[in-house]
Design a protein around this motif. Structure first.
Motif, PDB file in Angstrom:
ATOM      1  N   GLN A 295     -44.561 -34.436  10.612  1.00  0.00           N
ATOM      2  CA  GLN A 295     -43.223 -34.169   9.851  1.00  0.00           C
ATOM      3  C   GLN A 295     -42.732 -33.325   9.690  1.00  0.00           C
ATOM      4  O   GLN A 295     -41.847 -32.638   9.923  1.00  0.00           O
ATOM      5  CB  GLN A 295     -42.855 -36.006   9.469  1.00  0.00           C
ATOM      6  N   GLY A 296     -43.872 -32.703   8.648  1.00  0.00           N
ATOM      7  CA  GLY A 296     -43.109 -31.609   7.825  1.00  0.00           C
ATOM      8  C   GLY A 296     -42.853 -30.568   8.329  1.00  0.00           C
ATOM      9  O   GLY A 296     -41.920 -29.844   8.641  1.00  0.00           O
ATOM     10  N   ILE A 297     -43.721 -30.500   9.743  1.00  0.00           N
ATOM     11  CA  ILE A 297     -43.612 -29.494  10.494  1.00  0.00           C
ATOM     12  C   ILE A 297     -42.215 -29.738  11.228  1.00  0.00           C
ATOM     13  O   ILE A 297     -41.384 -27.743  11.533  1.00  0.00           O
ATOM     14  CB  ILE A 297     -44.352 -28.536  12.125  1.00  0.00           C
ATOM     15  N   CYS A 298     -42.242 -30.855  11.876  1.00  0.00           N
ATOM     16  CA  CYS A 298     -40.863 -30.407  12.563  1.00  0.00           C
ATOM     17  C   CYS A 298     -39.354 -31.063  11.787  1.00  0.00           C
ATOM     18  O   CYS A 298     -38.109 -30.133  11.872  1.00  0.00           O
ATOM     19  CB  CYS A 298     -40.795 -31.894  13.558  1.00  0.00           C
ATOM     20  N   GLN A 299     -39.302 -30.578  10.387  1.00  0.00           N
ATOM     21  CA  GLN A 299     -38.767 -30.983   9.633  1.00  0.00           C
ATOM     22  C   GLN A 299     -37.688 -29.440   9.253  1.00  0.00           C
ATOM     23  O   GLN A 299     -37.051 -28.723   9.072  1.00  0.00           O
ATOM     24  CB  GLN A 299     -38.497 -31.268   8.175  1.00  0.00           C
ATOM     25  N   GLY A 300     -39.371 -28.704   9.325  1.00  0.00           N
ATOM     26  CA  GLY A 300     -39.187 -26.847   9.039  1.00  0.00           C
ATOM     27  C   GLY A 300     -38.105 -26.494  10.237  1.00  0.00           C
ATOM     28  O   GLY A 300     -37.491 -25.131  10.552  1.00  0.00           O
ATOM     29  N   GLY A 301     -38.501 -27.241  12.291  1.00  0.00           N
ATOM     30  CA  GLY A 301     -38.430 -26.510  12.592  1.00  0.00           C
ATOM     31  C   GLY A 301     -36.973 -26.887  13.098  1.00  0.00           C
ATOM     32  O   GLY A 301     -36.486 -26.000  14.249  1.00  0.00           O
ATOM     33  N   GLN A 302     -36.782 -28.358  13.364  1.00  0.00           N
ATOM     34  CA  GLN A 302     -34.820 -28.600  13.134  1.00  0.00           C
ATOM     35  C   GLN A 302     -34.223 -27.799  12.516  1.00  0.00           C
ATOM     36  O   GLN A 302     -33.399 -27.879  13.963  1.00  0.00           O
ATOM     37  CB  GLN A 302     -34.856 -30.379  12.596  1.00  0.00           C
ATOM     38  N   PRO A 303     -34.054 -27.277  11.463  1.00  0.00           N
ATOM     39  CA  PRO A 303     -32.734 -26.671  11.334  1.00  0.00           C
ATOM     40  C   PRO A 303     -32.594 -25.138  12.060  1.00  0.00           C
ATOM     41  O   PRO A 303     -32.045 -24.497  12.568  1.00  0.00           O
ATOM     42  CB  PRO A 303     -33.052 -26.284  10.036  1.00  0.00           C
ATOM     43  N   LEU A 304     -33.832 -24.560  12.630  1.00  0.00           N
ATOM     44  CA  LEU A 304     -34.070 -23.001  13.703  1.00  0.00           C
ATOM     45  C   LEU A 304     -33.658 -23.895  14.894  1.00  0.00           C
ATOM     46  O   LEU A 304     -32.757 -23.489  15.629  1.00  0.00           O
ATOM     47  CB  LEU A 304     -35.554 -22.893  13.463  1.00  0.00           C
ATOM     48  N   ILE A 305     -33.888 -24.983  15.565  1.00  0.00           N
ATOM     49  CA  ILE A 305     -33.619 -25.767  16.262  1.00  0.00           C
ATOM     50  C   ILE A 305     -32.284 -25.657  16.929  1.00  0.00           C
ATOM     51  O   ILE A 305     -31.698 -24.850  17.711  1.00  0.00           O
ATOM     52  CB  ILE A 305     -34.463 -26.785  17.390  1.00  0.00           C
ATOM     53  N   GLY A 306     -32.124 -26.516  15.517  1.00  0.00           N
ATOM     54  CA  GLY A 306     -30.507 -26.886  15.955  1.00  0.00           C
ATOM     55  C   GLY A 306     -28.879 -26.326  15.548  1.00  0.00           C
ATOM     56  O   GLY A 306     -28.469 -25.942  16.094  1.00  0.00           O
ATOM     57  N   TYR A 307     -29.613 -24.771  14.834  1.00  0.00           N
ATOM     58  CA  TYR A 307     -28.666 -24.029  14.281  1.00  0.00           C
ATOM     59  C   TYR A 307     -28.304 -23.168  15.611  1.00  0.00           C
ATOM     60  O   TYR A 307     -26.949 -22.843  15.723  1.00  0.00           O
ATOM     61  CB  TYR A 307     -29.322 -22.889  13.439  1.00  0.00           C
ATOM     62  N   ASN A 308     -29.855 -23.223  15.988  1.00  0.00           N
ATOM     63  CA  ASN A 308     -29.175 -21.997  17.186  1.00  0.00           C
ATOM     64  C   ASN A 308     -28.602 -22.729  18.454  1.00  0.00           C
ATOM     65  O   ASN A 308     -28.204 -22.235  19.488  1.00  0.00           O
ATOM     66  CB  ASN A 308     -30.703 -21.387  17.863  1.00  0.00           C
ATOM     67  N   PHE A 309     -29.447 -23.772  18.683  1.00  0.00           N
ATOM     68  CA  PHE A 309     -28.438 -24.443  19.981  1.00  0.00           C
ATOM     69  C   PHE A 309     -26.565 -24.731  19.081  1.00  0.00           C
ATOM     70  O   PHE A 309     -26.142 -24.437  20.277  1.00  0.00           O
ATOM     71  CB  PHE A 309     -29.011 -26.090  19.534  1.00  0.00           C
TER      72      PHE A 309
END
Length: 458
Positions: A295-309
């Motif tokens: 879950q922590g890995i995905c919490q870190g990935g979510q801002p990166l994915i969401g921002y670039n999306f």
């Protein structure tokens, strides 16, 4: 030669470096957050004379604790990705309105949950499988914990708004501070002051209170890009409803964990008694060592994915997801291998009673036989959340637990009447593998279509 500096926005620079800078602190924060409950169970499980019974009692509280966490994620996991998408579009005012509205909803939820769980705790704990021996321990822990549930909701619900701004180290410190307080207070209150299980609950509440103050001070301070402002605290349907719609996926995942815990405990209590429920308490604690880091890995990935999306950079979205997927799958596989080979190493952390230890080792190898598949499930399902795909994410969140696992817990024992406890544990790996296969297939089918449609459809 001076070290290269990280670019100012997530639409620039190395995906790997951004993932490391965002995910590493989030993983550490999740692991440390796990210590809130794990440390309690470790100390309680080693209380002289009553450790096994007290540990089983505290394990029966987990459905209520999970529901509190689920309501926190309803606002936090739904609002933070929306805020990230808004910031990616350059609309920080909208992101601030989301932040303020989510805090108001969390405070309202805290009042409702505190009144409900405190009043009905005895009846609920009996429903969860509490016996005459375990009920006093379960009731003592639950009622103290729910009195401090407002702190839990603020920490878990608002800390993602710090991470989504890129302040991942600060959000990690939110959890570190609370966990350190808990680790220090636990032995003092449990053993030093002789408070036992009640002392563990008081330590947890006080520690979460410190973390809550830390989060609110940051979001009201000068460093934050999303400041809490009084006008934004007034809830507005057009602001909060899209957040709650997106957060429903995470809410369902955690609330069904509560329902799942009830189902497991009720069935195991019926077929195996208190020792089976105690074993499940330990197994659940160990399984969190894989679920929470992922879950922590995905919490870190979510801002990166969401921002670039939101910024219209599908190439970087694909790279960010690939990085998240590889790390989640790799970690899940390594953890699965460790549990299969060294189960005693994990079980002995929580209790040393020979009967409970051997029973737990046997059950753990069955329960976690398919745990490697969780890396596939978590990385894809949480990527849908980051892309604003609430409906798909919700469906996948429901599939594993509501459609597969919970029915199997009650159905399989009828096909294995000679070993019903084995059948209950077997439901977990069967569901893990089937759900992961479905989730990966759906994600790979829809991913490019979502990127082509763009954030306007999120």
């Amino acid at each position: 030669m001076p070290a290269a500096t990280q670019p100012r926005t997530m639409a620039e620079g190395s995906i790997g470096r951004w993932m490391l800078s965002l995910a590493a602190p989030a993983v550490v924060a999740q692991v440390i957050n796990l210590l809130y409950n794990v440390v309690d169970r470790i100390y309680i499980g080693h209380m002289p004379g009553v450790g096994a019974t007290a540990l089983t009692g505290v394990g029966l509280c987990m459905p209520i604790l999970m529901l509190v966490n689920a309501f926190a994620m309803l606002a936090g996991a739904g609002g933070a990705p929306r805020a990230a998408i808004a910031m990616g579009r350059g609309d920080n005012d909208a992101a601030e309105r989301i932040t303020g509205n989510c805090l108001t909803v969390l405070l309202a939820i805290a009042v409702a949950l505190t009144v409900t769980f405190y009043a009905f705790a005895p009846q609920l704990l009996r429903l969860f499988g509490a016996s005459d021996a375990t009920l006093p321990y379960a009731l003592s822990y639950t009622r103290i914990y729910v009195l401090g549930s407002v702190f839990v909701l603020v920490v878990l619900g608002m800390n993602p708004f710090i991470t989504t701004q890129g302040f991942s180290k600060f959000s990690m410190l939110t959890t570190v501070i609370g966990a350190v307080c808990n680790i220090v207070l636990d032995p003092i209150l449990i053993f030093g002051l002789g408070m036992g299980v009640a002392g563990a609950a008081v330590a947890t509440v006080l520690s979460q209170g410190v973390s809550a103050v830390w989060v609110l001070l940051f979001l009201c301070g000068e460093r934050t890009r999303l400041r809490l402002r009084l006008p934004n605290l007034r809830p507005r349907a057009k602001v909060i409803l899209p957040c709650l719609a997106l957060g429903v996926s995470s809410f369902v995942m955690l609330s069904t964990e509560s329902l799942l815990s009830i189902s497991f405990n009720a069935s195991l209590s019926r077929y195996g008694g208190d020792v089976a429920v105690g074993a499940m308490t330990i197994i659940t604690s160990v399984s969190q060592l894989i679920s929470m880091p992922n879950q922590g890995i995905c919490q870190g990935g979510q801002p990166l994915i969401g921002y670039n999306f939101g910024a219209g950079r599908p190439d970087r979205v694909k790279k960010a997801f690939a990085c998240q997927f590889g790390i989640c799958v790799g970690y899940a596989t390594l953890f699965w291998a460790a549990v299969m080979v060294f189960p005693h190493l994990f079980v002995n952390i929580f209790n040393s009673d020979p009967e409970l230890v051997e029973y737990t080792v046997w059950g753990m190898r069955i329960y976690m036989a398919g745990i490697f598949a969780s890396g596939f499930q978590t990385s894809c399902q949480q990527a849908f959340v980051a892309l604003g795909q609430a409906k798909v994410s919700l469906l996948l969140a429901c599939e594993r637990k509501l459609i597969l696992l919970i029915p199997l817990i009650f159905i399989l024992p009828y096909f294995m009447p000679d070993n019903k406890v084995f059948a209950v544990f077997l439901a977990e790996p069967v569901s893990d593998i089937l759900a992961a296969a479905t989730t990966v297939t759906v994600f790979m089918t829809r991913f490019n279509k979502i990127l082509k449609a763009g954030p306007g459809k999120a």
